[in-house]
Design a protein around this motif. Structure first.
Motif, PDB file in Angstrom:
ATOM      1  N   LEU A  17       0.833  -1.204   0.000  1.00 25.14           N
ATOM      2  CA  LEU A  17       0.000   0.000   0.000  1.00 25.14           C
ATOM      3  C   LEU A  17       0.862   1.246   0.000  1.00 25.14           C
ATOM      4  O   LEU A  17       2.080   1.194   0.172  1.00 25.14           O
ATOM      5  N   ARG A  18       0.206   2.401  -0.163  1.00 25.42           N
ATOM      6  CA  ARG A  18       0.875   3.694  -0.112  1.00 25.42           C
ATOM      7  C   ARG A  18       0.376   4.475   1.094  1.00 25.42           C
ATOM      8  O   ARG A  18      -0.699   4.194   1.627  1.00 25.42           O
ATOM      9  N   LEU A  19       1.120   5.472   1.479  1.00 23.36           N
ATOM     10  CA  LEU A  19       0.743   6.348   2.584  1.00 23.36           C
ATOM     11  C   LEU A  19      -0.650   6.921   2.331  1.00 23.36           C
ATOM     12  O   LEU A  19      -0.943   7.398   1.232  1.00 23.36           O
ATOM     13  N   GLY A  20      -1.528   6.816   3.317  1.00 20.50           N
ATOM     14  CA  GLY A  20      -2.876   7.359   3.209  1.00 20.50           C
ATOM     15  C   GLY A  20      -3.910   6.388   2.671  1.00 20.50           C
ATOM     16  O   GLY A  20      -5.105   6.680   2.713  1.00 20.50           O
ATOM     17  N   ASP A  21      -3.484   5.236   2.150  1.00 18.90           N
ATOM     18  CA  ASP A  21      -4.446   4.259   1.619  1.00 18.90           C
ATOM     19  C   ASP A  21      -5.335   3.702   2.719  1.00 18.90           C
ATOM     20  O   ASP A  21      -4.882   3.458   3.846  1.00 18.90           O
ATOM     21  N   HIS A  22      -6.596   3.501   2.384  1.00 18.73           N
ATOM     22  CA  HIS A  22      -7.563   2.857   3.260  1.00 18.73           C
ATOM     23  C   HIS A  22      -7.763   1.445   2.728  1.00 18.73           C
ATOM     24  O   HIS A  22      -7.856   1.251   1.515  1.00 18.73           O
ATOM     25  N   ALA A  23      -7.842   0.474   3.629  1.00 22.04           N
ATOM     26  CA  ALA A  23      -8.007  -0.910   3.199  1.00 22.04           C
ATOM     27  C   ALA A  23      -8.804  -1.681   4.243  1.00 22.04           C
ATOM     28  O   ALA A  23      -8.973  -1.233   5.369  1.00 22.04           O
ATOM     29  N   ARG A  24      -9.293  -2.843   3.843  1.00 22.17           N
ATOM     30  CA  ARG A  24     -10.004  -3.747   4.740  1.00 22.17           C
ATOM     31  C   ARG A  24      -9.229  -5.055   4.786  1.00 22.17           C
ATOM     32  O   ARG A  24      -8.836  -5.587   3.755  1.00 22.17           O
ATOM     33  N   VAL A  25      -9.010  -5.573   5.985  1.00 18.60           N
ATOM     34  CA  VAL A  25      -8.247  -6.806   6.165  1.00 18.60           C
ATOM     35  C   VAL A  25      -9.057  -7.977   5.615  1.00 18.60           C
ATOM     36  O   VAL A  25     -10.218  -8.172   5.979  1.00 18.60           O
ATOM     37  N   LEU A  26      -8.433  -8.756   4.737  1.00 25.04           N
ATOM     38  CA  LEU A  26      -9.059  -9.958   4.183  1.00 25.04           C
ATOM     39  C   LEU A  26      -8.641 -11.192   4.963  1.00 25.04           C
ATOM     40  O   LEU A  26      -9.457 -12.054   5.244  1.00 25.04           O
ATOM     41  N   GLU A  27      -7.347 -11.284   5.272  1.00 26.68           N
ATOM     42  CA  GLU A  27      -6.858 -12.428   6.035  1.00 26.68           C
ATOM     43  C   GLU A  27      -5.463 -12.126   6.576  1.00 26.68           C
ATOM     44  O   GLU A  27      -4.762 -11.256   6.083  1.00 26.68           O
ATOM     45  N   GLN A  77       3.785  -7.920   5.864  1.00 28.48           N
ATOM     46  CA  GLN A  77       3.792  -8.777   4.680  1.00 28.48           C
ATOM     47  C   GLN A  77       2.933 -10.027   4.883  1.00 28.48           C
ATOM     48  O   GLN A  77       2.848 -10.869   4.003  1.00 28.48           O
ATOM     49  N   ARG A  78       2.305 -10.160   6.039  1.00 32.68           N
ATOM     50  CA  ARG A  78       1.432 -11.303   6.328  1.00 32.68           C
ATOM     51  C   ARG A  78      -0.039 -10.904   6.404  1.00 32.68           C
ATOM     52  O   ARG A  78      -0.894 -11.743   6.618  1.00 32.68           O
ATOM     53  N   ILE A  79      -0.329  -9.609   6.249  1.00 36.02           N
ATOM     54  CA  ILE A  79      -1.709  -9.132   6.356  1.00 36.02           C
ATOM     55  C   ILE A  79      -2.213  -8.789   4.962  1.00 36.02           C
ATOM     56  O   ILE A  79      -1.785  -7.803   4.353  1.00 36.02           O
ATOM     57  N   ARG A  80      -3.112  -9.617   4.439  1.00 37.26           N
ATOM     58  CA  ARG A  80      -3.674  -9.420   3.097  1.00 37.26           C
ATOM     59  C   ARG A  80      -4.878  -8.494   3.211  1.00 37.26           C
ATOM     60  O   ARG A  80      -5.739  -8.681   4.066  1.00 37.26           O
ATOM     61  N   VAL A  81      -4.905  -7.476   2.343  1.00 42.18           N
ATOM     62  CA  VAL A  81      -5.958  -6.455   2.404  1.00 42.18           C
ATOM     63  C   VAL A  81      -6.526  -6.174   1.020  1.00 42.18           C
ATOM     64  O   VAL A  81      -5.932  -6.532   0.010  1.00 42.18           O
ATOM     65  N   ALA A  82      -7.674  -5.515   1.003  1.00 47.02           N
ATOM     66  CA  ALA A  82      -8.276  -4.997  -0.228  1.00 47.02           C
ATOM     67  C   ALA A  82      -8.419  -3.490  -0.045  1.00 47.02           C
ATOM     68  O   ALA A  82      -8.891  -3.030   1.002  1.00 47.02           O
ATOM     69  N   ILE A  83      -8.005  -2.736  -1.031  1.00 48.01           N
ATOM     70  CA  ILE A  83      -8.088  -1.273  -0.954  1.00 48.01           C
ATOM     71  C   ILE A  83      -9.550  -0.849  -0.972  1.00 48.01           C
ATOM     72  O   ILE A  83     -10.352  -1.371  -1.746  1.00 48.01           O
ATOM     73  N   ILE A  84      -9.871   0.126  -0.124  1.00 51.84           N
ATOM     74  CA  ILE A  84     -11.207   0.721  -0.105  1.00 51.84           C
ATOM     75  C   ILE A  84     -11.094   2.055  -0.831  1.00 51.84           C
ATOM     76  O   ILE A  84     -10.357   2.937  -0.381  1.00 51.84           O
ATOM     77  N   PRO A  85     -11.784   2.232  -1.952  1.00 51.85           N
ATOM     78  CA  PRO A  85     -11.728   3.513  -2.658  1.00 51.85           C
ATOM     79  C   PRO A  85     -12.292   4.626  -1.778  1.00 51.85           C
ATOM     80  O   PRO A  85     -13.291   4.439  -1.096  1.00 51.85           O
TER      81      PRO A  85
END
Length: 95
Positions: A17-27, A77-85
C-alpha cells in the motif's frame, strides 16, 4: 462482499500500500500466535485500516479504529488487504 471493495483476487499485502491508503483486512497469513497478537491490537478480518506512516523497509504505522499501531516489515507482509476507494476531498474523484 461490498462491491466498492477490491475483490479478493486483487488483494495486496499492507507492504504494497501507499501512505494514506484505506483498506479492509481480508486475512492474516501468519500463524495462530500472530493472529492472536494482531487480534488483541484490533487487527482482524474485515477490520478497516489506514496507512499513516510508511510502509517502508522497517514497517508501517496503521490507524485501526482510534488507535495507531506500529508493525514491522515481516508482520505487514502477512496481512492481506483490499483497498477501499475513497473520495478525494479536493477533487471529489474516487482514488
Amino acid at each position: 462482499m461490498n462491491s466498492s471493495i477490491t475483490s479478493p483476487s486483487e488483494s495486496l499485502f499492507i507492504g504494497d500500500l501507499r501512505l494514506g491508503d484505506h483498506a479492509r483486512v481480508l486475512e492474516i497469513t501468519g500463524g495462530k500466535v500472530m493472529q492472536q497478537r494482531l487480534g488483541m491490537l484490533g487487527i482482524r478480518r474485515d477490520t478497516p485500516v489506514r496507512v499513516v506512516h510508511g510502509p517502508g523497509k522497517r514497517g508501517a504505522v496503521l490507524q485501526v479504529g482510534g488507535a495507531r499501531v506500529a508493525l514491522g516489515w515481516g508482520v505487514i507482509q502477512r496481512i492481506r488487504v483490499a483497498i477501499i476507494p475513497t473520495e478525494s476531498t479536493h477533487t471529489g474523484e474516487k482514488t
